[in-house]
Design a protein around this motif. Structure first.
Motif, mmCIF file in Angstrom:
data_model
loop_
_atom_site.group_PDB
_atom_site.id
_atom_site.type_symbol
_atom_site.label_atom_id
_atom_site.label_comp_id
_atom_site.label_asym_id
_atom_site.label_seq_id
_atom_site.Cartn_x
_atom_site.Cartn_y
_atom_site.Cartn_z
ATOM 1 N N ASN A 102 0.835 -1.195 0.000
ATOM 2 C CA ASN A 102 0.000 0.000 0.000
ATOM 3 C C ASN A 102 0.872 1.248 0.000
ATOM 4 O OD1 ASN A 102 -2.503 -1.466 0.276
ATOM 5 N ND2 ASN A 102 -1.916 -1.830 2.402
ATOM 6 N N PHE A 103 0.488 2.249 -0.788
ATOM 7 C CA PHE A 103 1.232 3.498 -0.820
ATOM 8 C C PHE A 103 0.940 4.329 0.423
ATOM 9 C CE2 PHE A 103 1.056 2.549 -5.418
ATOM 10 C CZ PHE A 103 2.407 2.601 -5.688
ATOM 11 N N ILE A 104 1.986 5.018 0.926
ATOM 12 C CA ILE A 104 1.877 5.831 2.138
ATOM 13 C C ILE A 104 2.104 7.293 1.767
ATOM 14 C CG2 ILE A 104 2.786 6.189 4.467
ATOM 15 C CD1 ILE A 104 4.053 3.342 4.181
ATOM 16 N N ASN A 105 1.166 8.158 2.169
ATOM 17 C CA ASN A 105 1.312 9.601 1.922
ATOM 18 C C ASN A 105 1.712 9.882 0.467
ATOM 19 O OD1 ASN A 105 0.829 10.175 4.686
ATOM 20 N ND2 ASN A 105 2.966 9.745 5.156
ATOM 21 N N TYR A 106 0.999 9.265 -0.458
ATOM 22 C CA TYR A 106 1.373 9.293 -1.872
ATOM 23 C C TYR A 106 1.342 10.699 -2.469
ATOM 24 C CZ TYR A 106 1.452 8.069 -6.819
ATOM 25 O OH TYR A 106 1.778 7.968 -8.131
ATOM 26 N N ARG A 107 2.394 11.032 -3.211
ATOM 27 C CA ARG A 107 2.447 12.244 -4.029
ATOM 28 C C ARG A 107 3.007 11.836 -5.386
ATOM 29 N NH1 ARG A 107 0.260 13.450 -0.035
ATOM 30 N NH2 ARG A 107 0.356 15.382 1.206
ATOM 31 N N GLN A 108 2.394 12.320 -6.456
ATOM 32 C CA GLN A 108 2.809 11.904 -7.795
ATOM 33 C C GLN A 108 4.172 12.477 -8.172
ATOM 34 O OE1 GLN A 108 1.781 9.708 -9.928
ATOM 35 N NE2 GLN A 108 3.223 10.299 -11.530
ATOM 36 N N ASN A 109 4.361 13.759 -7.971
ATOM 37 C CA ASN A 109 5.635 14.404 -8.294
ATOM 38 C C ASN A 109 6.142 15.103 -7.036
ATOM 39 O OD1 ASN A 109 5.807 13.877 -11.245
ATOM 40 N ND2 ASN A 109 3.896 15.044 -11.264
ATOM 41 N N PRO A 110 6.762 14.361 -6.144
ATOM 42 C CA PRO A 110 7.058 14.877 -4.808
ATOM 43 C C PRO A 110 8.167 15.917 -4.759
ATOM 44 C CG PRO A 110 8.046 12.717 -5.094
ATOM 45 C CD PRO A 110 7.210 12.970 -6.312
ATOM 46 N N THR A 111 7.941 16.936 -3.940
ATOM 47 C CA THR A 111 8.981 17.895 -3.605
ATOM 48 C C THR A 111 9.820 17.307 -2.471
ATOM 49 O OG1 THR A 111 7.627 18.967 -1.915
ATOM 50 C CG2 THR A 111 7.428 19.796 -4.184
ATOM 51 N N GLN A 112 10.840 18.037 -2.069
ATOM 52 C CA GLN A 112 11.653 17.584 -0.950
ATOM 53 C C GLN A 112 10.812 17.428 0.307
ATOM 54 O OE1 GLN A 112 15.336 19.764 -0.166
ATOM 55 N NE2 GLN A 112 14.943 19.540 2.021
ATOM 56 N N ASN A 113 9.922 18.380 0.566
ATOM 57 C CA ASN A 113 9.062 18.292 1.750
ATOM 58 C C ASN A 113 8.121 17.098 1.663
ATOM 59 O OD1 ASN A 113 10.141 20.555 3.011
ATOM 60 N ND2 ASN A 113 8.674 21.966 2.075
ATOM 61 N N ASP A 114 7.606 16.826 0.452
ATOM 62 C CA ASP A 114 6.747 15.658 0.267
ATOM 63 C C ASP A 114 7.508 14.377 0.582
ATOM 64 O OD1 ASP A 114 4.569 17.187 -0.600
ATOM 65 O OD2 ASP A 114 5.163 17.063 -2.707
ATOM 66 N N LEU A 115 8.737 14.298 0.077
ATOM 67 C CA LEU A 115 9.552 13.103 0.304
ATOM 68 C C LEU A 115 9.838 12.907 1.785
ATOM 69 C CD1 LEU A 115 11.975 13.550 -2.712
ATOM 70 C CD2 LEU A 115 10.457 11.596 -2.376
ATOM 71 N N ASN A 116 10.107 14.002 2.485
ATOM 72 C CA ASN A 116 10.343 13.907 3.928
ATOM 73 C C ASN A 116 9.155 13.275 4.639
ATOM 74 O OD1 ASN A 116 12.874 15.108 3.734
ATOM 75 N ND2 ASN A 116 12.117 17.165 4.165
ATOM 76 N N LYS A 117 7.931 13.628 4.208
ATOM 77 C CA LYS A 117 6.723 13.085 4.824
ATOM 78 C C LYS A 117 6.476 11.642 4.385
ATOM 79 C CE LYS A 117 4.477 17.621 5.018
ATOM 80 N NZ LYS A 117 3.368 18.452 4.476
ATOM 81 N N MET A 118 6.736 11.372 3.107
ATOM 82 C CA MET A 118 6.456 10.049 2.563
ATOM 83 C C MET A 118 7.309 8.963 3.196
ATOM 84 S SD MET A 118 6.074 11.330 -1.381
ATOM 85 C CE MET A 118 6.504 9.765 -2.121
ATOM 86 N N VAL A 119 8.549 9.299 3.526
ATOM 87 C CA VAL A 119 9.466 8.293 4.085
ATOM 88 C C VAL A 119 9.949 8.715 5.464
ATOM 89 C CG1 VAL A 119 10.189 7.388 1.847
ATOM 90 C CG2 VAL A 119 11.382 9.349 2.806
ATOM 91 N N ALA A 120 9.065 9.309 6.228
ATOM 92 C CA ALA A 120 9.429 9.830 7.552
ATOM 93 C C ALA A 120 9.937 8.735 8.484
ATOM 94 C CB ALA A 120 8.229 10.537 8.176
ATOM 95 N N ASP A 121 9.528 7.493 8.238
ATOM 96 C CA ASP A 121 9.923 6.398 9.124
ATOM 97 C C ASP A 121 11.219 5.728 8.673
ATOM 98 O OD1 ASP A 121 8.754 5.398 6.821
ATOM 99 O OD2 ASP A 121 8.019 3.586 7.814
ATOM 100 N N VAL A 122 11.853 6.239 7.610
ATOM 101 C CA VAL A 122 13.079 5.633 7.086
ATOM 102 C C VAL A 122 14.280 6.449 7.552
ATOM 103 C CG1 VAL A 122 14.363 4.990 5.014
ATOM 104 C CG2 VAL A 122 11.861 4.759 5.065
ATOM 105 N N ASP A 123 15.197 5.805 8.251
ATOM 106 C CA ASP A 123 16.394 6.474 8.760
ATOM 107 C C ASP A 123 17.570 6.124 7.848
ATOM 108 O OD1 ASP A 123 18.184 7.863 10.292
ATOM 109 O OD2 ASP A 123 18.337 6.345 11.872
#
Length: 239
Positions: A133-154
């Motif tokens: 399942n996609f999490i916090n999906y954005r089609q063309n993500p900005t840097q801020n979008d990416l930060n939210k999309m993979v917030a649980d990835v260190d």
């Protein structure tokens, strides 16, 4: 260390061979694939069999592998926005895959983490959970979008794909999407890839645009004329 980065091969064996030859010339140590090995193109079984032979390959599943392994929608509309002709296309390609190829794709993780030259690297197709399942999906993500999309990835570096668009964001985390290898769209005869060069202090990404014989691919699509091929040529090959 040099890492050859590819994503979204999509059954395009011709582009895969062209880019791997460039990686060989540039002496890459490992090849990393961010998913969607199958789907769309005309060489399903051939592409999987070829990629299985790549030494030092690191690969993950994409949503197209999920369609194979976990099934597709049966009705339209659906959350995948998949029309009936697209469903027919996936059934066509799935029927061409051998048990060995399916087993290989089944054993790929949805995400993998590693350390290279002191950098923590996470490889994924997109912001998917273990169920696909996609999490916090954005089609063309900005840097801020990416930060939210993979917030649980260190991780220091995150390699991803899925939306076929090249996107490099250099911030506290280095986000790298080198663009689709197998679906050139308006670029037509260009396979996209990248080389990530690492040492103990720096990480530099070099994007690659590799020319290939797109007419061979289009000719094969026309020869087979598989389900949804006209739509595929329009949206994924710029025809």
């Amino acid at each position: 260390m040099k890492l050859g980065i590819i994503t979204d091969i999509h059954n395009n064996l011709i582009t895969l061979k062209a880019v791997l030859e460039r990686f060989r010339q540039m002496q890459c140590d490992k090849i990393i694939c961010c998913g969607d090995i199958i789907g769309i193109g005309p060489y399903p079984e051939e592409t999987v069999q070829f990629i299985m032979q790549i030494p030092n390959l690191i690969a993950v599943q994409g949503n197209h592998e999920r369609y194979l392994l976990e099934g597709m929608p049966k009705f339209y509309p659906n959350k995948e926005h998949m029309h009936y002709e697209e469903m027919k296309h996936h059934k066509w390609e799935h029927n061409l895959l051998s048990k060995k190829s399916i087993g290989f794709l089944k054993n790929l993780p949805y995400k993998t983490d590693m350390v290279c030259a002191g950098f923590r690297i996470s490889v994924m197709h997109y912001c998917m959970d273990k169920k696909g399942n996609f999490i916090n999906y954005r089609q063309n993500p900005t840097q801020n979008d990416l930060n939210k999309m993979v917030a649980d990835v260190d991780a220091d570096i995150i390699l991803y794909g899925h939306n076929h668009c090249r996107n490099i964001c250099k911030a506290e985390t280095l986000y790298i999407n080198v663009g689709s290898l197998g679906c050139p769209a308006r670029d037509k005869n260009i396979a996209r890839a990248g080389i990530l060069q690492l040492d103990k202090k720096t990480a530099e990404i070099q994007t690659l645009d590799v020319e290939y014989d797109v007419n061979t691919v289009i000719g094969r699509i026309d020869e087979i004329h598989y389900p949804a091929s006209d739509t595929i040529k329009k949206y994924f090959y710029g025809i």
